[in-house]
Scaffold this motif. Structure first.
Motif, mmCIF file in Angstrom:
data_model
loop_
_atom_site.group_PDB
_atom_site.id
_atom_site.type_symbol
_atom_site.label_atom_id
_atom_site.label_comp_id
_atom_site.label_asym_id
_atom_site.label_seq_id
_atom_site.Cartn_x
_atom_site.Cartn_y
_atom_site.Cartn_z
ATOM 1 N N ARG A 279 0.819 -1.163 0.182
ATOM 2 C CA ARG A 279 -0.120 -0.049 0.002
ATOM 3 C C ARG A 279 0.817 1.397 0.013
ATOM 4 O O ARG A 279 0.477 2.214 -0.597
ATOM 5 C CB ARG A 279 -0.982 0.041 1.187
ATOM 6 N N GLY B 173 0.875 4.025 -2.976
ATOM 7 C CA GLY B 173 0.629 5.492 -2.598
ATOM 8 C C GLY B 173 1.720 6.416 -2.971
ATOM 9 O O GLY B 173 1.455 7.518 -3.564
ATOM 10 N N LYS C 201 1.862 12.216 3.932
ATOM 11 C CA LYS C 201 0.266 11.702 3.230
ATOM 12 C C LYS C 201 0.415 10.225 3.178
ATOM 13 O O LYS C 201 -0.696 9.720 3.871
ATOM 14 C CB LYS C 201 0.341 12.370 1.990
ATOM 15 N N THR D 103 0.417 8.289 6.670
ATOM 16 C CA THR D 103 -1.086 8.839 7.487
ATOM 17 C C THR D 103 -1.997 7.813 7.225
ATOM 18 O O THR D 103 -3.067 7.553 7.771
ATOM 19 C CB THR D 103 -1.081 10.264 7.465
ATOM 20 N N GLN D 104 -2.256 7.658 5.722
ATOM 21 C CA GLN D 104 -3.314 6.918 5.278
ATOM 22 C C GLN D 104 -3.388 5.444 5.071
ATOM 23 O O GLN D 104 -4.126 4.613 4.525
ATOM 24 C CB GLN D 104 -3.809 7.566 3.619
#
Ligand code: KE4
Length: 425
Positions: free
Chosen positions: A380, A384, A420, A423-424
């Motif tokens: 992931r 990202g 970013k 954090t996601q």
């Protein structure tokens, strides 16, 4: 991404997996590969024109970044005289002398066309010189796809979760022992019984193919002592670390003198070059001077020699490694800070301008540790970061490479993207 997708579909019709090297396939991170149209400095551009900050750098060769002017100029000058002759050229002597000057343990060197050829040849030389068959390697280390070394290997073998590889005869695999990296006691125990049947110990002095794993202080010196005790050839596989972690390679960082060294990547400046070299008493056994045979149609290719020479000249300038260290350290520190702020447990492992962000809360000292990482989280993170224009190796078991072309702005943009994405997660 439309054009890349179409190219991938087309590629899969005529090329196994649509790629010419498995690590490029991106299957393990749940996506398709970008097809790259061009590179410039620290940037690459995919077939759809999207720009990325490149931390693969062709898996290590591009320590100067894409299309460095001095490298382009050198290749063009060589090409003006012809691209290959199948006969000796002065450029081959120039690069051999540059390697010998940079790495004192290398008294003689033979150019080949890949890291795999370099390690295969070094293993054959060790076997020829000792009259023994046995090889010791280490779990998670990758030394190319030669039969004797595709045992418990890292890099693409680890990424694809292949236990070894079909097609490697049992008899060949049986002559290779793969032990735990950083575990000198395991080596000492093994050689008690098999030391006199062992031709070579081959090791990545800094592992890069299980992710970046630094040697423990006693590990490399322990291998040197074992090799001396049993008459075993110590091969440092510096295909990745050579000219990457220091001008003299990892052996200069850790003060280890191997019997043979294998090289690749940076010494080709982006063109296909591998090399193996070391003690004159060993290298003189290589044909045509000696009986151990090794050959190659395009070995010492003049354009590749020119690209390698131009690269070594640039990286030999005063302050080159210090500048690279500054940016690499800033990137590593920034990634750790971003992960901590996002509440994501990671371990950053770095030696010079090669680093890995392990999705594990614990230190990674060997392949077993690396395999405990959260691979789903890595996948992931990879996707990202690519969505945010940062091009990372599509595997937890690989190294990121910082080049001299990476700017302060690149590092800052990378850290903003990481904040970013982490954090996601
Ligand atoms: P090549 O045959 O791929 O030029 O080199 C093999 C090799 C040997 N030794 C070490 C320490 C290496 O890292 C490599 C190749 N590295 C991988 C990346 N981890 C090459 C990428 C690929 O397989 O496409």
């Amino acid at each position: 991404m439309e054009k890349s997708k179409k190219l991938f579909v087309r590629a899969c019709k005529t090329i196994p997996g649509g790629v010419n090297s498995p690590v490029r396939a991106c299957g393990s991170v749940g996506t398709d590969p970008c097809f790259i149209a061009r590179g410039q400095g620290s940037a690459i551009f995919d077939a759809d024109g999207k720009q990325y900050i490149d931390y693969i750098g062709s898996w290590g060769p591009l320590i100067l970044g894409h299309r460095h002017p001095a490298v382009i100029k050198a290749i063009e000058a060589a090409l003006a005289n012809g691209c290959t002759f199948g006969a000796p050229t002065e450029l081959e002597i120039d690069l051999a002398e540059a390697v010998v000057q940079a790495i004192p343990s290398v008294e003689m060197v033979r150019m080949v066309n890949s890291g795999t050829e370099a390690t295969m040849s070094a293993i054959r030389l060790a076997r020829g010189a000792t009259g023994r068959d046995g090889i010791i390697k280490f779990d998670g280390c990758y030394h190319g796809h030669g039969d004797s070394l595709l045992v418990a290997a890292g890099s693409g073998v680890a990424t694809l979760g292949i236990p070894g590889s079909p097609g490697v005869p049992d008899a060949v695999a049986a002559s290779t022992a793969s032990l735990e990296y950083n575990n000198i006691e395991a080596v000492r125990a093994y050689v008690k019984e098999k030391g006199n049947q062992t031709a070579a110990i081959i090791v990545e002095p800094v592992a890069g193919n299980m992710g970046v794993v630094a040697p423990k202080p006693e590990f490399l010196q322990g291998l040197r002592e074992v090799a001396d005790q049993y008459g075993i050839v110590l091969i440092l596989d510096e295909v990745m670390t050579g000219f990457r972690v220091a001008l003299g390679g990892a052996q200069s960082l850790y003060g280890i003198v191997p019997d043979l060294t294998t090289l690749g990547k940076i010494i080709g400046g982006g063109l296909p070059v591998g090399a193996y070299g070391g003690k004159r008493s060993l290298m003189e056994q290589i044909a045509p001077q000696g009986p151990v045979y090794q050959a190659g149609t395009l070995s010492g290719n003049p354009m590749a020699m020119a690209a390698g020479l131009a690269t070594l000249k640039e990286i030999s300038t005063p302050g080159f490694y210090e500048a690279l260290e500054k940016y690499s350290a800033a990137l590593a520190q920034g990634l750790k800070t971003a992960a901590d702020q996002a509440g994501v447990s990671v371990t950053i492992s770095r030696v010079g301008s090669m680093l890995t962000l392990f999705f594990s809360p614990d230190p990674v000292e060997n392949f077993e540790d690396a395999k405990k990482c959260d691979l789903d989280k890595f996948a992931r993170f990879y996707q990202g970061m690519r969505d945010h224009g940062v091009y990372l190796p599509p595997s937890q078991f690989e190294a990121w490479f910082v080049s001299a072309a990476h700017s302060k702005q690149d590092i800052q943009a990378t850290l903003e993207a990481a904040e970013k994405v982490l954090t996601q997660l």
